[in-house]
Write a protein that holds these residues in place. Structure first.
Motif, PDB file in Angstrom:
ATOM      1  N   LYS A 390       0.829  -1.217   0.000  1.00  0.00           N
ATOM      2  CA  LYS A 390       0.000   0.000   0.000  1.00  0.00           C
ATOM      3  C   LYS A 390       0.860   1.264   0.000  1.00  0.00           C
ATOM      4  O   LYS A 390       0.684   2.144  -0.843  1.00  0.00           O
ATOM      5  CB  LYS A 390      -0.926   0.002   1.228  1.00  0.00           C
ATOM      6  CG  LYS A 390      -1.830  -1.201   1.310  1.00  0.00           C
ATOM      7  CD  LYS A 390      -2.718  -1.163   2.526  1.00  0.00           C
ATOM      8  CE  LYS A 390      -1.967  -1.261   3.830  1.00  0.00           C
ATOM      9  NZ  LYS A 390      -1.323  -2.576   4.050  1.00  0.00           N
ATOM     10  N   THR A 391       1.810   1.326   0.920  1.00  0.00           N
ATOM     11  CA  THR A 391       2.682   2.503   0.989  1.00  0.00           C
ATOM     12  C   THR A 391       3.477   2.642  -0.302  1.00  0.00           C
ATOM     13  O   THR A 391       3.709   3.745  -0.797  1.00  0.00           O
ATOM     14  CB  THR A 391       3.628   2.391   2.201  1.00  0.00           C
ATOM     15  OG1 THR A 391       2.835   2.266   3.373  1.00  0.00           O
ATOM     16  CG2 THR A 391       4.508   3.608   2.325  1.00  0.00           C
ATOM     17  N   THR A 392       3.846   1.509  -0.890  1.00  0.00           N
ATOM     18  CA  THR A 392       4.616   1.545  -2.131  1.00  0.00           C
ATOM     19  C   THR A 392       3.817   2.189  -3.254  1.00  0.00           C
ATOM     20  O   THR A 392       4.343   2.997  -4.019  1.00  0.00           O
ATOM     21  CB  THR A 392       5.031   0.114  -2.520  1.00  0.00           C
ATOM     22  OG1 THR A 392       5.685  -0.488  -1.406  1.00  0.00           O
ATOM     23  CG2 THR A 392       5.966   0.114  -3.703  1.00  0.00           C
ATOM     24  N   LEU A 431       1.697  11.677   6.388  1.00  0.00           N
ATOM     25  CA  LEU A 431       2.346  10.382   6.598  1.00  0.00           C
ATOM     26  C   LEU A 431       1.862   9.718   7.873  1.00  0.00           C
ATOM     27  O   LEU A 431       1.339  10.364   8.779  1.00  0.00           O
ATOM     28  CB  LEU A 431       3.858  10.566   6.681  1.00  0.00           C
ATOM     29  CG  LEU A 431       4.516  11.146   5.432  1.00  0.00           C
ATOM     30  CD1 LEU A 431       5.967  11.444   5.707  1.00  0.00           C
ATOM     31  CD2 LEU A 431       4.364  10.173   4.285  1.00  0.00           C
ATOM     32  N   GLN A 432       2.098   8.415   7.873  1.00  0.00           N
ATOM     33  CA  GLN A 432       1.722   7.590   9.014  1.00  0.00           C
ATOM     34  C   GLN A 432       2.407   8.084  10.298  1.00  0.00           C
ATOM     35  O   GLN A 432       1.811   8.144  11.351  1.00  0.00           O
ATOM     36  CB  GLN A 432       2.161   6.165   8.709  1.00  0.00           C
ATOM     37  CG  GLN A 432       1.508   5.135   9.546  1.00  0.00           C
ATOM     38  CD  GLN A 432       1.651   3.770   8.894  1.00  0.00           C
ATOM     39  OE1 GLN A 432       2.236   3.612   7.836  1.00  0.00           O
ATOM     40  NE2 GLN A 432       1.105   2.773   9.534  1.00  0.00           N
ATOM     41  N   THR A 433       3.689   8.424  10.179  1.00  0.00           N
ATOM     42  CA  THR A 433       4.404   9.019  11.314  1.00  0.00           C
ATOM     43  C   THR A 433       4.725  10.450  10.930  1.00  0.00           C
ATOM     44  O   THR A 433       5.736  10.706  10.312  1.00  0.00           O
ATOM     45  CB  THR A 433       5.696   8.256  11.610  1.00  0.00           C
ATOM     46  OG1 THR A 433       6.337   8.006  10.357  1.00  0.00           O
ATOM     47  CG2 THR A 433       5.425   6.961  12.313  1.00  0.00           C
ATOM     48  N   MET A 511      -3.192  10.124   2.254  1.00  0.00           N
ATOM     49  CA  MET A 511      -2.978   9.989   3.690  1.00  0.00           C
ATOM     50  C   MET A 511      -2.698   8.541   4.047  1.00  0.00           C
ATOM     51  O   MET A 511      -3.371   7.633   3.593  1.00  0.00           O
ATOM     52  CB  MET A 511      -4.209  10.483   4.440  1.00  0.00           C
ATOM     53  CG  MET A 511      -4.097  10.272   5.924  1.00  0.00           C
ATOM     54  SD  MET A 511      -5.023  11.519   6.798  1.00  0.00           S
ATOM     55  CE  MET A 511      -4.783  10.979   8.477  1.00  0.00           C
ATOM     56  N   ASP A 512      -1.659   8.359   4.842  1.00  0.00           N
ATOM     57  CA  ASP A 512      -1.363   7.050   5.407  1.00  0.00           C
ATOM     58  C   ASP A 512      -1.847   7.133   6.848  1.00  0.00           C
ATOM     59  O   ASP A 512      -1.186   7.705   7.692  1.00  0.00           O
ATOM     60  CB  ASP A 512       0.156   6.795   5.348  1.00  0.00           C
ATOM     61  CG  ASP A 512       0.458   5.309   5.285  1.00  0.00           C
ATOM     62  OD1 ASP A 512      -0.420   4.519   5.658  1.00  0.00           O
ATOM     63  OD2 ASP A 512       1.581   4.953   4.873  1.00  0.00           O
ATOM     64  N   GLU A 513      -3.014   6.597   7.112  1.00  0.00           N
ATOM     65  CA  GLU A 513      -3.590   6.744   8.441  1.00  0.00           C
ATOM     66  C   GLU A 513      -2.706   6.118   9.507  1.00  0.00           C
ATOM     67  O   GLU A 513      -2.126   5.063   9.286  1.00  0.00           O
ATOM     68  CB  GLU A 513      -4.957   6.049   8.492  1.00  0.00           C
ATOM     69  CG  GLU A 513      -6.109   6.927   8.169  1.00  0.00           C
ATOM     70  CD  GLU A 513      -7.427   6.239   8.497  1.00  0.00           C
ATOM     71  OE1 GLU A 513      -8.427   6.944   8.542  1.00  0.00           O
ATOM     72  OE2 GLU A 513      -7.459   5.007   8.700  1.00  0.00           O
TER      73      GLU A 513
HETATM   74 MG    MG Z   1       2.561   1.124   4.821  1.00  0.00          MG
END
Ligand code: MG
Ligand code: DCP
Length: 609
Positions: A390-392, A431-433, A511-513
């Motif tokens: 997913k992030t990719t 981002l997630q972080t 958005m990466d929750e």
């Molecule tokens: Mg990810």
């Protein structure tokens, strides 16, 4: 500090003169300063040697001959020389300082500029400590080499040459004795310097391990106590600590031995001189003044010899530093604008992934022949088990990485034909972080649009649902964040990042929750902020919250780099496939339960504000 580990690599490259050439290249723009400084250094060391010669004349032609006129003449000469030398000393110290700053400035700019261009893949391969060590320690070392190193070696060489010249002028037989001893002195001094440096390097290495050990034992103290590991840790520490003591002892021993050794060797030369002059003193060839001058010259070259030895010994490390800096600067950015890349003015439009394949380092495909069309204004939710890609997918869309096979079209343009700036400035990513920069909350929200007014910033924060917690802080928007600033939770940081994205008014929102659990109030605020920003905008959300997933127009289950299932929440539930499993196993129990609890609580106790 662990960065020390990276710092101490030895010079690996071949001494093919390339490094020297490039160090020379660093100095070329400042050649006027280099020339000025070399002239000053040469002047100072020639005058140094000349003073000793004048002392000889004062003794021989003035005092011993009883000639006051000659004495006066020599003293006037002496005084003039002192003034000239004072000016020259001022000049070289000043010039070397300026040159050092110029070279440091150039290197800093060069590195910073290059670091900004390097692609994400470089950063995921390279430890941060390594890069930090290049920008801090290595630039210092190279700047030192081209300034103080150059100064010391020029000064040393000129001093030795002029002193030798004067010695030959006074008496060549004696001068030959000194010349014979010179290489021995230089060699011994160099060997000592190198060994002492080695010991200090070992001390530093162990020291960084000791720091790391302190760090672990302090931050992990609860685990250590809980597991009763105190004795084992103490023993491990003892080994490190006594290693450090041993290397320190050896450094002290070598340092202590160094000077006496040099002195003994030069004493032999002096002995030779005295033995020779005993036989010849009083003859016209060898006056008392000449013997005095000789001894002075002899002792005056001891310092330059030591300096040269030190510079040579340190040179190895400085060259290693230069080598590493150049290797960093030579790393080409993997992703850069094609020649003639255009800015289409907008990237609104449909997004197509066509036969997209991608892998990171090894050729194990992470994304496999992915085909996908995202309609303009649509909200897509990506779900799936960890490591699915997913992030990719998001990284590829932002062009942090580029497809290995296939292509991505944004509004009918193959996106590699567009400039990076035209794509990345129009995509808002949370981002997630989330990362906050040092500065105030206001600065952080305005990061992507520096000219935003305070009203616009507050409006964005309100839309993102961040205003409430910010205004509860003591200084509100002017509260400092980052190192030494106010401590924020991950959820609060995400709210600020959301506000940043809202303010920058992107054309595509990604958005990466956060997977980490945030409290229910913050979760509701994040949801509100996301609704605000997703409205009418192409949005891709890597979703973990059921509430987000339900809002998406399409849900994509990403498994093993492929789309395993696609549809709306209701459609996919009916399918009773992967999504159904995921949903019943993960989301329902983890998320919906929490959400229900929150709703109950909210109903019972109305939110303030
Ligand atoms: Mg990810
Ligand atoms: N991967 C890699 N090198 C990187 C990043 C990832 O080799 N720099 C690998 C690890 C995974 C695969 O790629 O096997 C997919 O990683 P993603 O980060 O895209 O996976 P997800 O985002 O789907 O996982 P998660 O839900 O844990 O965030």
């Amino acid at each position: 500090m662990p960065s020390d580990f990276y710092e101490e690599e030895e010079f690996q490259g071949q001494l093919n003169g390339n490094v020297f050439k490039r160090i020379g290249g660093l100095m070329r723009p400042h050649w006027r300063w280099v020339t000025g400084f070399l002239i000053a250094v040469i002047l100072v060391s020639i005058l140094d040697a000349y003073f000793t010669y004048l002392s000889k004349q004062i003794i021989d032609e003035g005092i011993l001959a009883g000639d006051t006129a000659a004495l006066q003449r020599i003293l006037i000469q002496y005084g003039t020389m002192i003034i000239i030398q004072a000016v020259a000393v001022f000049a070289f110290v000043y010039l070397v300082g300026v040159l050092g700053e110029k070279v440091r400035y150039d290197m800093r700019q060069m590195l910073f500029n290059h670091l900004q261009k390097l692609s994400l893949s470089y950063y995921s391969r390279t430890p941060v400590g390594w890069i930090m060590s290049r920008v801090t320690n290595d630039t210092e070392r190279v700047a030192d080499l081209v300034t103080w190193g150059l100064l010391d070696s020029t000064w040393g060489v000129i001093n030795i040459i002029t002193a030798m010249g004067f010695m030959f002028a006074i008496n060549w037989q004696l001068a030959l004795i000194v010349l014979a001893v010179l290489p021995i002195l230089l060699y011994v001094a160099y060997e000592f310097r190198k060994r002492i440096l080695d010991q200090f390097r070992k001390v530093r290495k162990v020291n960084s391990k000791i720091t790391a050990s302190y760090n672990e034992n302090i931050s992990g103290v609860r685990v250590i106590k809980a597991l009763g590991r105190e004795d084992e840790n103490l023993n491990e520490f003892k080994v490190l600590s006594s290693d450090m003591r041993r290397f320190g002892y050896r450094a002290a021993w070598l340092s202590a031995l160094f000077l006496p050794s040099v002195q003994i060797i030069s004493a032999f030369a002096l002995g030779g001189i005295i033995w020779y002059s005993g036989a010849h003193v009083g003859t016209a060839l060898l006056t008392v003044g000449s013997i005095q001058a000789f001894v002075s010259y002899m002792t005056s070259i001891l310092w330059p010899i030591q300096d040269l030895a030190r510079v040579f010994a340190e040179m190895q490390r400085s060259l290693a530093s230069a080598e590493r800096i150049f290797s960093l600067v030579d790393t080409p950015p993997e992703i850069k604008d094609k020649p003639g890349a255009i800015d289409p003015g907008t990237i609104q439009g449909d997004i197509h992934f066509e036969h997209l394949s991608f892998w990171y380092e090894d050729e194990m495909p992470v994304i496999k022949d992915l085909n996908l069309t995202i309609r303009r204004g649509e909200t897509i939710a990506l779900v799936g088990s960890t490591g699915g890609g997913k992030t990719t997918i998001v990284n590829l869309l932002c062009r942090f990485y580029e497809p290995k096979r296939g292509r991505i079209l944004i509004g009918n343009h193959d996106y590699t034909d567009l400039s990076l700036q035209s794509i990345q400035s129009r995509i808002g990513v949370v981002l997630q972080t989330p990362h906050l920069f040092s500065g105030t909350i206001r600065d952080n929200i305005a990061y992507g649009r520096l000219n935003a007014t305070p009203e616009e910033i507050e409006r964005a924060a309100r839309l993102a649902g961040a205003h409430r917690f910010i205004s509860n802080l003591e200084k509100g928007y002017d509260e400092e964040v980052g190192e030494g600033g106010v401590l924020l939770s991950v959820g609060q940081k995400q709210l600020i990042s959301l506000a940043r994205a809202v303010l920058s008014d992107p054309e595509i929102f990604i958005m990466d929750e956060a997977t980490s659990s945030v409290d229910t109030l913050t979760e509701a605020a994040i949801q509100k902020g996301m609704d605000a920003i997703m409205r009418g905008r192409t949005s891709i959300i890597i979703a973990h919250r059921l509430s987000t997933i339900k809002r998406a127009s399409r849900i994509l289950v990403i498994e093993d780099g492929q789309i395993a299932e696609m549809g709306t929440h209701a459609e996919l539930l009916k399918l009773k496939g992967k999504y159904y499993n995921l949903y019943t196993r993960q989301f329902r129990f983890e998320r919906e339960d929490a959400y229900d609890v929150f709703k109950d609580a909210a109903a019972a106790q109305p939110l303030e504000g």
